[in-house]
Design a protein around this motif. Structure first.
Motif, PDB file in Angstrom:
ATOM      1  N   LYS A  31      29.292  84.402  50.006  1.00 34.15           N
ATOM      2  CA  LYS A  31      30.545  84.684  49.257  1.00 34.15           C
ATOM      3  C   LYS A  31      31.834  84.487  49.882  1.00 34.15           C
ATOM      4  O   LYS A  31      32.910  84.559  49.366  1.00 34.15           O
ATOM      5  N   ARG A  33      33.577  82.401  51.298  1.00 33.17           N
ATOM      6  CA  ARG A  33      34.792  81.268  50.911  1.00 33.17           C
ATOM      7  C   ARG A  33      35.179  81.681  49.555  1.00 33.17           C
ATOM      8  O   ARG A  33      36.479  80.896  49.113  1.00 33.17           O
ATOM      9  N   LYS A  34      34.606  82.388  48.698  1.00 32.62           N
ATOM     10  CA  LYS A  34      34.828  82.507  47.244  1.00 32.62           C
ATOM     11  C   LYS A  34      35.491  83.792  46.760  1.00 32.62           C
ATOM     12  O   LYS A  34      36.400  83.751  46.068  1.00 32.62           O
ATOM     13  N   LEU A  35      35.412  84.723  47.816  1.00 34.76           N
ATOM     14  CA  LEU A  35      35.933  86.138  47.520  1.00 34.76           C
ATOM     15  C   LEU A  35      36.826  86.661  48.669  1.00 34.76           C
ATOM     16  O   LEU A  35      36.515  86.032  49.834  1.00 34.76           O
ATOM     17  N   GLY A 229      41.072  84.347  46.183  1.00 31.49           N
ATOM     18  CA  GLY A 229      40.339  83.036  46.384  1.00 31.49           C
ATOM     19  C   GLY A 229      41.085  81.971  47.458  1.00 31.49           C
ATOM     20  O   GLY A 229      40.787  81.023  47.149  1.00 31.49           O
ATOM     21  N   LYS A 231      43.767  80.811  47.133  1.00 30.45           N
ATOM     22  CA  LYS A 231      44.498  79.663  46.119  1.00 30.45           C
ATOM     23  C   LYS A 231      46.215  79.772  46.559  1.00 30.45           C
ATOM     24  O   LYS A 231      46.674  80.805  46.330  1.00 30.45           O
ATOM     25  N   SER A 331      42.553  85.898  37.198  1.00 28.82           N
ATOM     26  CA  SER A 331      41.557  84.846  36.685  1.00 28.82           C
ATOM     27  C   SER A 331      41.218  84.835  35.450  1.00 28.82           C
ATOM     28  O   SER A 331      40.697  83.722  35.060  1.00 28.82           O
TER      29      SER A 331
END
Length: 360
Positions: A31, A33-35, A229, A231, A331
């Motif tokens: 997880k 890289r995602k959270l 994330g 971004k 999100s």
């Protein structure tokens, strides 16, 4: 742009993972890289509560780190329900908190059953008890949540009054206290710019303290931030925020004696004769907001409540939920919808005027 808390949070996460079973670490790495590391740290904290409970209930012997994955496969529905009751009645967690911890467990068990594989390509778990457990029904409507929030944020003319309080009135209030007054005089432009930027953009605390000088676009009135994330996004801010930011930047180097290598936008004051200037921390921003909020007479204000204040005002004036969602970096649009339920004094006054008798 840097996130000053990222490495610190990662270290804390690794320390916590050292206490947990190997399969939790594998899941967290999946997880990573995602959270955000902060979110994953909260997950691990929830897992620690769960595994400690298992040991205290003698569902497993030995150390928490050594709980075998096979024991998870053998867990019964009754055992999980007992854990949820423990959270609710003994730890006095609210239904939303219990749901959050259950969600973390569901995510872990789902990974172990449906994504992780043994060397011979078989799932780690053949049976997933968490798939049988339902979330508590959330009886609190958006309108109820909005009503609770309403008394804890800035509404109407409070936006400008709070900003002016930091820019001027707090100093007048503390003239007799030399230490407080001198510290205020040193930091008033910086503190005003911080509050003004949150109220004028809705930035998160982590986004604010991670800003560097070159992240500000002075021609387009926007800031480059790293959102959840990881971004990258450009977030617009108000003319008032720009004015206060420029007032702060005009004194930043002289007041804080900043090293040219330090590109952090917001700088901490030196502490002691040998103190050094550095990027302002998230906790320092929280404390300064708490200080001004208490003196202003609205101690419930926090950095997050200032973000809520911006969102409420934005919705009242712009009434464009998709744009607000992007501005806040949500999100899910459902998260943004809460601001459509918060009452606004300006709108109420306008409606009330409709009932006033017209002059003949």
């Amino acid at each position: 742009m840097k996130n000053p808390n990222k490495q610190e949070n990662f270290k804390k996460l690794q320390l916590l993972l050292n206490e947990l079973p190997w399969y939790v670490e594998e899941y967290i790495n999946h997880k990573l890289r995602k959270l955000s590391t902060a979110s994953l740290f909260n997950y691990c904290h929830d897992y620690k509560i769960f595994f400690n409970w298992m040991i205290s209930e003698q569902l497993c012997n030995g150390n928490m780190k050594d709980i075998p994955i096979e024991r998870l496969e053998q867990m019964t529905v009754i055992e999980v329900e007992n854990f949820l009751n423990y959270l609710h009645y003994q730890l006095e967690n609210k239904e939303l908190t219990v749901n959050r911890k259950l969600s973390a467990l569901k995510s872990l068990f789902n990974y172990l059953q449906n994504k992780a594989e043994t060397p011979d390509l078989k799932p780690y778990l053949n049976r997933n008890v968490m798939a049988k457990i339902e979330f508590n029904e959330n009886k609190e409507t958006m309108e109820t949540r909005a009503n609770k929030m309403e008394g804890k944020i800035l509404l109407g003319d409070e936006y400008e009054r709070f900003r002016l309080f930091i820019a001027h009135d707090f100093g007048e209030m503390n003239k007799e206290n030399t230490k407080t007054y001198n510290f205020y005089q040193l930091n008033k432009e910086r503190d005003t710019a911080i509050i003004s930027l949150i109220l004028g953009s809705g930035l998160r605390l982590s986004e604010l303290v991670g800003l560097d000088l070159d992240d500000i676009d002075f021609s387009k009135y926007c800031a480059r931030v790293i959102r959840k994330g990881n971004k990258e996004q450009f977030v617009f801010f108000s003319q008032t925020a720009m004015n206060d930011l420029q007032d702060y930047l005009a004194v930043r180097n002289t007041k804080y004696d900043v090293d040219k290598q330090n590109k952090a936008l917001f700088i901490s004051a030196r502490i002691g004769p040998k103190g050094t200037t550095r990027r302002l921390t998230a906790r320092a921003v929280e404390k300064l907001v708490e200080k001004y909020a208490a003196a202003f007479g609205k101690p419930s204000l926090s950095v997050h409540k200032l973000r809520h204040s911006f969102a409420t005002r934005y919705h009242a004036e712009i009434n464009d939920v998709p744009k607000l969602r992007r501005q806040l970096g949500h999100s899910s649009i459902q998260t943004t919808m809460i601001y459509t339920h918060i009452k606004n004094d300006d709108l109420k006054i306008a409606v009330d005027k409709m009932d006033m008798p017209k002059e003949q």
